[in-house]
Scaffold this active site. Sequence first.
Site, PDB file in Angstrom:
ATOM      1  N   SER A  77       6.256 -11.162   8.909  1.00 41.08           N
ATOM      2  CA  SER A  77       5.027 -11.615   9.548  1.00 41.08           C
ATOM      3  C   SER A  77       5.221 -13.013  10.134  1.00 41.08           C
ATOM      4  O   SER A  77       6.155 -13.237  10.885  1.00 41.08           O
ATOM      5  CB  SER A  77       3.869 -11.555   8.548  1.00 41.08           C
ATOM      6  OG  SER A  77       2.627 -11.560   9.198  1.00 41.08           O
TER       7      SER A  77
ATOM      8  N   ASP B 200       2.944  -4.526  10.072  1.00 44.15           N
ATOM      9  CA  ASP B 200       3.393  -5.724   9.353  1.00 44.15           C
ATOM     10  C   ASP B 200       4.468  -5.425   8.312  1.00 44.15           C
ATOM     11  O   ASP B 200       4.335  -4.513   7.493  1.00 44.15           O
ATOM     12  CB  ASP B 200       2.185  -6.363   8.664  1.00 44.15           C
ATOM     13  CG  ASP B 200       2.396  -7.838   8.379  1.00 44.15           C
ATOM     14  OD1 ASP B 200       3.403  -8.172   7.761  1.00 44.15           O
ATOM     15  OD2 ASP B 200       1.543  -8.644   8.778  1.00 44.15           O
TER      16      ASP B 200
END
Length: 311
Positions: free
Chosen positions: A68, A180
């Site tokens: 991320s 993610d």
Amino acid sequence: MKSLRKIVRSVRAFGRGLSPALQPSAPTKVPAIGLALGGGFARGIVHVGVLKALEAEGISINFVAGTSVGALIGAAYCSGVTPEELEHIASRVRFRDLARWTLSRYGFATNLRMISFLDRILKVKTFEELRIPLAVTATDFASGEGVVFRSGSLTDPVRASCAYPGVFLPVTVNGRMLVDGMLAHSLPSQPVRDMGADRVIAVNLKSTWSTKDGPRHIFDVIGQCFSIAQDMNCSQARACADLIIEPDVTGYRYDDFEHSAELVRIGEEIGRKALPQIRKWFPSAEAPETERAGSKLPSATPIPSPATSQP
């Protein structure tokens, strides 16, 4: 009396012969250091402070893995952007520079704006050109498998790693719909270990999204749920790390870019506290010093500020 002295000398000599095996051996080589950077959106700016602390001590990072926002900061750092440049960028960037709200059945925002943002700040465009080897993690939406990128273009893997489910639209890379990397590698210590790191420093953001008054909106609900899941499923990642640095960023919102200076300071402070432990990994003759950084980054060069408005 002579016989007694002889016995004492013999015992001492015997003890000297055994002592190296009985005592912990000192490090004999400089270890390859891997850095695992976790997620947290704007709160991940603390990674910049940790990098500042490590570099001020002259500790060379040999491998980086990011999830991320950790992937975004890791990509910039590995491309040659200095921590000072990263701090400057963080002070000016806002949510609108990375994403825009949209209406879609897949999410509330798209991070397409990250393409132009990365084009402006990265000093190279591919993994192969990076000055420090990097791994970027993402999660295959269909299978749930972790995906680790180490070659090719940097932009789409970083975007995929930042595609927080329920908020950002998934990103398709090589025909796979990705979200993610936090779901598969909330703390990417295993990927950086797999790259060849002898010692792994993992930076995990210790925080909760909701306040004691409860969630403010749906993003707090989503964020708090993932924060709980991350804490529950982080044991394996923790076991792969030699040192876990946990800046406490509780109270900062996911989009608190305006508090970047505070977040960098928090990262610097906890990074400095970790230095005594890191120094133990080095042979005394090779202990890191500020004036002897094995792979110091080049001097800071001006980087265009993020645009204030994008299409």
